[in-house]
Design a protein around this motif. Structure first.
Motif, mmCIF file in Angstrom:
data_model
loop_
_atom_site.group_PDB
_atom_site.id
_atom_site.type_symbol
_atom_site.label_atom_id
_atom_site.label_comp_id
_atom_site.label_asym_id
_atom_site.label_seq_id
_atom_site.Cartn_x
_atom_site.Cartn_y
_atom_site.Cartn_z
ATOM 1 N N ILE A 1 72.270 88.083 47.537
ATOM 2 C CA ILE A 1 73.675 87.894 46.874
ATOM 3 C C ILE A 1 74.192 86.439 46.705
ATOM 4 C CG2 ILE A 1 74.560 90.475 47.428
ATOM 5 C CD1 ILE A 1 76.388 89.482 49.599
ATOM 6 N N VAL A 2 74.730 86.120 45.816
ATOM 7 C CA VAL A 2 74.970 84.756 45.604
ATOM 8 C C VAL A 2 76.331 84.622 45.442
ATOM 9 C CG1 VAL A 2 74.661 82.759 43.896
ATOM 10 C CG2 VAL A 2 72.848 84.369 44.631
ATOM 11 N N PHE A 3 77.235 83.656 46.019
ATOM 12 C CA PHE A 3 78.634 83.205 45.839
ATOM 13 C C PHE A 3 78.523 81.795 45.215
ATOM 14 C CE2 PHE A 3 79.540 86.121 49.693
ATOM 15 C CZ PHE A 3 79.449 87.245 49.115
ATOM 16 N N GLU A 4 78.672 81.613 44.075
ATOM 17 C CA GLU A 4 78.940 80.428 43.337
ATOM 18 C C GLU A 4 79.576 80.392 42.328
ATOM 19 O OE1 GLU A 4 78.781 76.843 42.312
ATOM 20 O OE2 GLU A 4 77.265 77.112 43.832
ATOM 21 N N THR B 1 69.726 81.960 40.470
ATOM 22 C CA THR B 1 69.537 83.194 40.183
ATOM 23 C C THR B 1 68.138 82.844 39.933
ATOM 24 O OG1 THR B 1 71.715 83.992 39.992
ATOM 25 C CG2 THR B 1 69.778 85.395 38.793
ATOM 26 N N ASP B 2 67.793 82.041 38.898
ATOM 27 C CA ASP B 2 66.378 81.825 38.466
ATOM 28 C C ASP B 2 65.589 81.394 39.320
ATOM 29 O OD1 ASP B 2 67.119 82.835 35.795
ATOM 30 O OD2 ASP B 2 67.306 80.677 35.086
ATOM 31 N N LEU B 3 65.950 80.521 39.935
ATOM 32 C CA LEU B 3 65.199 79.743 41.543
ATOM 33 C C LEU B 3 64.753 80.894 42.357
ATOM 34 C CD1 LEU B 3 64.276 77.383 43.059
ATOM 35 C CD2 LEU B 3 66.459 77.399 43.759
ATOM 36 N N LEU B 4 65.782 81.583 42.700
ATOM 37 C CA LEU B 4 65.473 82.709 43.726
ATOM 38 C C LEU B 4 64.510 84.036 43.136
ATOM 39 C CD1 LEU B 4 69.202 83.143 44.990
ATOM 40 C CD2 LEU B 4 67.368 82.407 46.454
ATOM 41 N N GLU C 1 62.388 83.569 40.374
ATOM 42 C CA GLU C 1 61.139 83.293 39.556
ATOM 43 C C GLU C 1 60.359 82.559 40.501
ATOM 44 O OE1 GLU C 1 60.551 84.507 36.746
ATOM 45 O OE2 GLU C 1 62.165 85.336 36.504
ATOM 46 N N ARG C 2 60.818 81.675 41.309
ATOM 47 C CA ARG C 2 60.177 80.716 42.310
ATOM 48 C C ARG C 2 60.045 81.361 43.803
ATOM 49 N NH1 ARG C 2 60.940 74.651 41.551
ATOM 50 N NH2 ARG C 2 59.348 74.768 43.285
ATOM 51 N N LEU C 3 61.154 81.972 44.165
ATOM 52 C CA LEU C 3 61.053 82.270 45.505
ATOM 53 C C LEU C 3 60.602 83.756 45.752
ATOM 54 C CD1 LEU C 3 63.858 80.169 46.928
ATOM 55 C CD2 LEU C 3 61.513 79.458 46.752
ATOM 56 N N GLY C 4 60.800 84.619 44.518
ATOM 57 C CA GLY C 4 60.397 86.233 44.808
ATOM 58 C C GLY C 4 61.665 86.941 45.307
ATOM 59 N N TYR C 5 62.804 86.623 45.140
ATOM 60 C CA TYR C 5 64.026 87.261 45.521
ATOM 61 C C TYR C 5 64.479 88.204 44.404
ATOM 62 C CZ TYR C 5 64.172 85.142 50.017
ATOM 63 O OH TYR C 5 63.802 84.342 51.108
ATOM 64 N N SER D 1 66.580 71.367 46.873
ATOM 65 C CA SER D 1 65.233 71.670 46.388
ATOM 66 C C SER D 1 65.112 73.093 46.717
ATOM 67 C CB SER D 1 64.182 70.851 46.826
ATOM 68 O OG SER D 1 64.036 70.890 48.067
ATOM 69 N N ALA D 2 64.004 73.752 45.779
ATOM 70 C CA ALA D 2 63.720 75.130 46.210
ATOM 71 C C ALA D 2 63.110 75.521 47.633
ATOM 72 C CB ALA D 2 62.650 75.603 45.102
ATOM 73 N N HIS D 3 62.354 74.138 48.111
ATOM 74 C CA HIS D 3 61.847 73.941 49.198
ATOM 75 C C HIS D 3 62.823 74.174 50.603
ATOM 76 C CE1 HIS D 3 59.017 73.309 52.570
ATOM 77 N NE2 HIS D 3 59.670 72.474 52.956
ATOM 78 N N GLN D 4 63.934 73.338 50.311
ATOM 79 C CA GLN D 4 64.908 73.134 51.207
ATOM 80 C C GLN D 4 65.672 74.617 51.288
ATOM 81 O OE1 GLN D 4 67.064 69.996 49.240
ATOM 82 N NE2 GLN D 4 66.493 68.691 51.011
ATOM 83 N N LEU D 5 66.019 75.271 49.961
ATOM 84 C CA LEU D 5 66.543 76.513 50.062
ATOM 85 C C LEU D 5 65.777 77.723 50.868
ATOM 86 C CD1 LEU D 5 69.130 78.296 49.049
ATOM 87 C CD2 LEU D 5 67.805 78.686 46.998
#
Length: 123
Positions: free
Chosen positions: A10-13, A23-26, A28-32, A106-110
């Protein structure tokens, strides 16, 4: 054949553009699987109370209100979270400390912070 479901987040933003990009990052890139997004404290508390998820990504400042009541609910339910914020660690009360990524991140940091919050080995 075994099918494994994607972990739910879940995202709080409160900034809609950032919420969409996150949302796209999570997904598309991270598989959530992003189960829900909340942009204000009232919605964040509701989502934290009812949504089934594995982890949360939380901006501490939701439209000028600190997200601490939503964090209280996440803690009550045992849901790990990552703080994705511009706040300095020294400004975050000790009981709410968690893995932190500073905006912009970055995606890696997240991904590293989510894995740490979830108790998974570093990638």
């Amino acid at each position: 054949m075994s099918i494994t479901a994607s972990p739910r987040v879940i995202v709080f933003e409160d900034h809609s553009g950032l919420a969409s990009a996150l949302t796209d990052l999570l997904e598309e890139r991270l598989g959530y699987d992003v189960a829900a997004c909340a942009g204000c404290i009232e919605e964040a508390i509701r989502v934290a109370h009812v949504e089934r998820c594995d982890v949360a990504v939380v901006d501490l400042d939701l439209q000028g209100v600190m997200a601490y009541p939503a964090l209280d609910e996440l803690q009550r339910r045992g849901i790990p979270y990552v703080l994705a914020t511009g706040a300095m660690p020294v400004d975050i009360p000790g009981r709410y400390r968690a893995p932190l990524v500073h905006k912009p991140y970055s995606a890696h940091q997240l991904e590293r912070a989510i894995r740490e919050a979830s108790g998974l080995p570093a990638c």
